[in-house]
Each structure stands twice: as C-alpha cells, then as structure tokens.
Design a protein around this motif. Structure first.
Motif, short mmCIF file in Angstrom:
data_model
loop_
_atom_site.label_atom_id
_atom_site.label_comp_id
_atom_site.label_asym_id
_atom_site.label_seq_id
_atom_site.Cartn_x
_atom_site.Cartn_y
_atom_site.Cartn_z
N LEU A 121 0.82 -1.21 0.00
CA LEU A 121 0.00 0.00 0.00
C LEU A 121 0.86 1.27 0.00
CD1 LEU A 121 -2.80 -1.07 2.52
CD2 LEU A 121 -2.96 -0.93 0.03
N ASN A 122 2.06 1.14 0.53
CA ASN A 122 2.96 2.30 0.57
C ASN A 122 3.86 2.39 -0.66
OD1 ASN A 122 2.12 3.49 2.97
ND2 ASN A 122 3.45 2.20 4.23
N GLY A 123 3.60 1.53 -1.66
CA GLY A 123 4.31 1.70 -2.93
C GLY A 123 5.24 0.60 -3.36
N LYS A 124 5.54 -0.37 -2.50
CA LYS A 124 6.42 -1.47 -2.90
C LYS A 124 5.69 -2.40 -3.86
CE LYS A 124 10.12 -2.05 0.42
NZ LYS A 124 10.92 -3.04 1.16
N SER A 125 6.44 -3.04 -4.71
CA SER A 125 5.85 -4.03 -5.60
C SER A 125 5.47 -5.26 -4.78
CB SER A 125 6.83 -4.44 -6.69
OG SER A 125 7.92 -5.17 -6.14
N HIS A 126 4.56 -6.06 -5.33
CA HIS A 126 4.18 -7.31 -4.67
C HIS A 126 5.41 -8.17 -4.41
CE1 HIS A 126 2.75 -11.40 -4.15
NE2 HIS A 126 3.29 -11.73 -5.31
N ALA A 127 6.24 -8.33 -5.42
CA ALA A 127 7.41 -9.20 -5.29
C ALA A 127 8.37 -8.72 -4.21
CB ALA A 127 8.14 -9.29 -6.64
N ASP A 128 8.65 -7.40 -4.19
CA ASP A 128 9.58 -6.86 -3.20
C ASP A 128 9.01 -6.95 -1.78
OD1 ASP A 128 11.42 -6.33 -5.13
OD2 ASP A 128 10.99 -4.19 -5.28
N ALA A 129 7.71 -6.68 -1.64
CA ALA A 129 7.08 -6.73 -0.32
C ALA A 129 7.05 -8.17 0.20
CB ALA A 129 5.67 -6.16 -0.39
N ALA A 130 6.77 -9.14 -0.70
CA ALA A 130 6.76 -10.55 -0.30
C ALA A 130 8.15 -10.99 0.14
CB ALA A 130 6.26 -11.42 -1.45
N LYS A 131 9.15 -10.57 -0.61
CA LYS A 131 10.53 -10.94 -0.28
C LYS A 131 10.94 -10.33 1.06
CE LYS A 131 15.19 -10.91 -2.25
NZ LYS A 131 16.02 -10.49 -3.42
N GLN A 132 10.43 -9.15 1.36
CA GLN A 132 10.77 -8.45 2.61
C GLN A 132 10.38 -9.25 3.85
OE1 GLN A 132 9.05 -4.48 2.89
NE2 GLN A 132 8.97 -4.61 5.12
N VAL A 133 9.25 -9.96 3.78
CA VAL A 133 8.75 -10.66 4.98
C VAL A 133 8.93 -12.17 4.92
CG1 VAL A 133 7.05 -8.84 5.32
CG2 VAL A 133 6.38 -10.91 4.11
N GLU A 134 9.41 -12.69 3.82
CA GLU A 134 9.51 -14.13 3.64
C GLU A 134 10.35 -14.82 4.71
OE1 GLU A 134 11.50 -15.87 0.08
OE2 GLU A 134 9.46 -16.48 -0.43
N GLY A 135 11.45 -14.19 5.09
CA GLY A 135 12.32 -14.78 6.10
C GLY A 135 11.61 -14.95 7.43
N GLU A 136 10.90 -13.90 7.85
CA GLU A 136 10.17 -13.96 9.12
C GLU A 136 9.03 -14.98 9.03
OE1 GLU A 136 8.83 -13.32 12.98
OE2 GLU A 136 10.75 -12.83 12.03
N LEU A 137 8.36 -15.02 7.90
CA LEU A 137 7.25 -15.97 7.73
C LEU A 137 7.77 -17.40 7.82
CD1 LEU A 137 4.26 -16.28 7.20
CD2 LEU A 137 4.68 -15.97 4.77
N ASN A 138 8.88 -17.69 7.15
CA ASN A 138 9.45 -19.04 7.21
C ASN A 138 9.95 -19.39 8.60
OD1 ASN A 138 8.94 -19.60 4.53
ND2 ASN A 138 10.94 -18.88 3.82
N LYS A 139 10.48 -18.41 9.31
CA LYS A 139 10.94 -18.64 10.68
C LYS A 139 9.78 -19.07 11.56
CE LYS A 139 13.02 -16.16 14.58
NZ LYS A 139 13.53 -14.83 15.04
N ARG A 140 8.65 -18.41 11.41
CA ARG A 140 7.48 -18.75 12.22
C ARG A 140 6.91 -20.11 11.83
NH1 ARG A 140 4.15 -13.38 13.90
NH2 ARG A 140 5.90 -11.94 14.09
N LEU A 141 6.94 -20.41 10.54
CA LEU A 141 6.42 -21.70 10.09
C LEU A 141 7.28 -22.86 10.56
CD1 LEU A 141 5.40 -20.77 6.43
CD2 LEU A 141 3.85 -21.51 8.24
N SER A 142 8.52 -22.58 10.95
CA SER A 142 9.42 -23.64 11.41
C SER A 142 9.35 -23.87 12.91
CB SER A 142 10.88 -23.30 11.03
OG SER A 142 11.34 -22.17 11.78
N GLN A 143 8.58 -23.03 13.60
CA GLN A 143 8.48 -23.16 15.05
C GLN A 143 7.68 -24.40 15.42
OE1 GLN A 143 7.09 -19.55 16.91
NE2 GLN A 143 8.54 -18.28 15.79
N LYS A 144 8.16 -25.15 16.39
CA LYS A 144 7.48 -26.34 16.85
C LYS A 144 6.29 -25.94 17.71
CE LYS A 144 10.47 -29.15 15.00
NZ LYS A 144 10.09 -30.02 13.86
N GLN A 145 5.18 -26.64 17.53
CA GLN A 145 3.97 -26.34 18.30
C GLN A 145 3.82 -27.32 19.46
OE1 GLN A 145 2.26 -23.55 17.48
NE2 GLN A 145 3.92 -23.36 16.02
#
Length: 425
Positions: free
Chosen positions: A401-425
C-alpha cells in the motif's frame, strides 16, 4: 449475532493450555440396551459463551436425556485463555467429553492426539456437510471433529449515503461496487472504511483467487507469498483501500471500524454482524439506515471469496464416554438442532440445505451466498505462530500500500514468515 459468538474469528489461530474440569461421575461407556442405555452417566460439554442459545440447550438436553437415560452438563467457557485451558484439560484424566473448538485450531489439537476419531460419525450424520466447512475437521485423512457453525463478512452499508450518491441497485459485481464508491466519493464522503491491515478480508481475497499462502518444501511448510495470484488479490485490496481514509498500518480494530462507521459519514465497511450491532449501539439513529449485502466478486454469479470463521465440535480422546459423546453429537448436529441454532444465532449451518433457517436475518442472508465460496487460513499446526503480532503478512500488505511491488514486499517478509512456520507447536 452476538459479538462474543463471533470473537472466535479474531483469535482462531492461537494455541496454548490451563486447568480443567471433567465429568462428575466415574462411569465409562457401559452401554445397556434401550432408551436407558447410558443411565447413571453424565456427559460434560464445554461450549463457548454465546454459542448455545438457552432454548436450543434446553430442547437438546431434554431430548438427549430422554433418548439415552444419561444427564448432560453444559459448562460455558470464554474465548480469552481457552486454548491454554483446553490444552491442559485434554492431557488430564477427566477431560470434557465434548467441546467446542475454533475451526482453524482443530488440526493442531488433532496432531497432539487430543481428539477422538469421528470417522464413523461422519458416515452416519455428515454425508451432506459442506465440503469447504468440513475441510477444517479432517487431518491426515481422519475425521477429528464435526463442523458446527460458521460466519463470514458482508458489506454493511449506509443506505442514506448510497441514496444521496444516486445508487439505486445493490452492486452485483466488484466493478459495480467500485463504481458505487466512485459516486460516493464524488459527493465528498468516504466510500468505505478499509484500514491497511484488515487481514481476514485479505485472506478472503486470496481464497477467491485460489491462492495458497504456504507450500510444502520437502517435509516442511514455507511461504508462498510471492505467488502472483496473491499479488492479484493484493491489487484488489489496494483498490478497496484507495477509497478509504483509514491508516495503512492499522487493522480494523485500531480504531474499531464500527466506531468510525457509526459516525454516519462512511458509505460502507466490510464487517461481521456484531460490528453492525456495535455501530448501532454507538449511534442508535443509524439503525434505520443500515443495510447488508454479499461481498460481490468479479462476476455476478460468484461472490467474493471470504474467510470462514467458526467452530467445530470434538470429542476428547481421553474421554471414557466416547460412545455417549457420539450420541450427543448425532442430536446436536441433526437437521433439527443445526437448523435451530442457525435460526436463533444467525450463524451459517454446516449444510447448505439448512440455510432457509436464516430467512429474516438480514446479515445472515447476506453472508450465506458467499459462505460456499469461503475457506480458512492454512490448516496446519505451524500456522498458529504466523498470526501472532506483528503478523508478517500484514507487514507485507502495508508495504504494498505504501508503494512497494508485490514481489519486493513478499521478499521483505519471507524470512520472518518461514521462521514462524518452522516453530514447533
């Protein structure tokens, strides 16, 4: 629809555990023949505050006790802290026999071994459960719960503002809706209140695009946020948000969008039924001007995708009364009581054939057409950590919404998203 009932939707991704209580007798499933086959036993049922109307509970209790000879004890729980309480209860000797559980929480509890297999119940009473509703109850091919009730967002609109803008017909397509927003904007009013991080509405848009937020990489789940289909959903969201004065870095609860809408200066909001009730409470004069319609999709024959919040009913694996619990579920999930629940609480029932019970409830009537095109967040235990604030997907949304492309914005948070998905429940 009561706000407490729908609160499940906002908390449906979190898991943890506290203390419990169970049945107050020590008899197991020592079934005898006839109507008194379970005489002397007491079944403990946990339901959430607001889920079971008094009349529904009274009628069901009477029929259950007459049919089985057993007693049923309902214990009302609150959503705040229920994950912790239920987790601990399921690990103890006397867990609740039957309990309500958020639909997106079900896979995580099934994975821990806390839920009994209800595959035989599905064959008996669930042959025509809606497939998309039932999806959240099946884990590794086994039926670990039963779909109970659902709710989804609708367009809540101010009839006076629509009329002032010359809008006579309810928008049937997304293009129609945006054209209506253009007319409202031309009159100097805010067409829709849409903050930048209304995550559950965005999730509905991704469902409408057939997009998946995660994908399998070997034996682990990873981000699929870079999928172009998700970018397409985000472009639709961006269009909605362009008609709003709401902040791009806040969600619909900060401030409460119902409070903003209650001022009578906004054309519409995408909301749950309880939010309309909140707006009316804040400004009673608004009630006469409120209307509701299904969120329109790209074409008139298919509404927008929506996030389906709701509850399932499950039986504790540790319950000594599983057969009695199944007798309870056969009644509770029957057309009679499923229909009665829909009628009294205005929730979407677990089969489309029962939607006639929603007639006369304007919000439910608007929600029902989209429900069959709805879905949920990823039904994996690992998802719970993703939605803990700050949800990386909301960070992605604000970045776009602040102007980044979809690809750049997705890449920006991918690391954090993958880190959370790897957490054991």
């Amino acid at each position: 629809m009561k706000r407490k009932l729908i609160a499940a939707i906002g908390v449906a991704g979190m898991m943890i555990g506290l203390a419990a209580c169970g049945s107050d007798d020590d008899g197991g499933d020592k079934k005898k023949s006839g109507a008194d086959g379970f005489k002397g036993q007491t079944l403990t049922v946990w339901t959430m505050d607001g889920s079971t109307p008094d009349q529904w509970q009274k009628d069901l209790t009477a029929e259950f006790e007459k049919k089985t000879g057993a007693k049923v004890k309902f214990e009302t729980q609150v959503w705040d802290g229920i994950q912790q309480k239920l987790t601990t209860a399921l690990s103890e000797e006397n867990p609740p026999d039957v309990f309500e559980i958020g639909n997106t929480q079900t896979p995580a509890y099934a994975k821990t071994g806390g839920l009994a297999d209800l595959s035989d119940l599905k064959k008996g009473v669930g042959a025509d459960w809606a497939e998309n509703f039932n999806k959240a109850t099946v884990v590794d091919g086994k039926q670990y719960a039963a779909p109970w009730w659902f709710a989804n967002r609708v367009v809540v609109y101010n009839k006076a503002i629509f009329a002032e803008a010359g809008i006579k017909d309810i928008p049937k397509t997304r293009a129609d809706l945006f054209a209506a927003f253009d007319k409202i904007k031309a009159k100097g009013k805010e067409p829709v209140y849409m903050p930048g991080q209304n995550w559950y509405f965005f999730d509905g848009l991704t469902i409408g695009k057939g997009a998946e937020l995660v994908k399998k990489d070997g034996d682990k789940w990873v981000s699929n946020l870079s999928d172009p289909k998700i970018g397409e959903a985000m472009e639709i969201y961006k269009k909605y948000q362009s008609y709003s004065n709401a902040p791009k870095d806040k969600n619909e609860a900060t401030p409460q969008q119902a409070d903003v809408f209650s001022k009578g200066k906004t054309g519409a909001m995408i909301a749950m039924g309880w939010e309309a009730a909140t707006a009316i409470k804040a400004n009673p004069k608004l009630e006469k001007d409120l209307g509701y319609f299904t969120i329109p999709g790209e074409t008139a024959d298919k509404p927008e995708g929506v996030f389906l919040g709701g509850s399932n009913l499950a039986v504790a694996e540790g319950s000594k009364k599983q057969e009695l619990a199944k007798e309870f579920l056969k009644l509770a999930l029957s057309d009679k009581y499923e229909g009665q629940l829909a009628k009294l609480n205005g929730v979407i029932p677990n089969k489309e054939s029962l939607n006639s019970n929603l007639t006369g409830n304007a919000v439910a009537e608007a929600a029902a057409p989209a429900a069959k095109f709805g879905g949920t967040t990823p039904l994996i235990p690992e998802w719970a950590a993703v939605e803990n604030p700050p949800n990386p997907i909301t960070t992605y949304m604000t970045a776009v919404l602040n102007g980044k492309s979809h690809a750049d914005a997705a890449k920006q948070v991918e690391g954090e998203l993958n880190k959370r998905l790897s957490q054991k429940q």
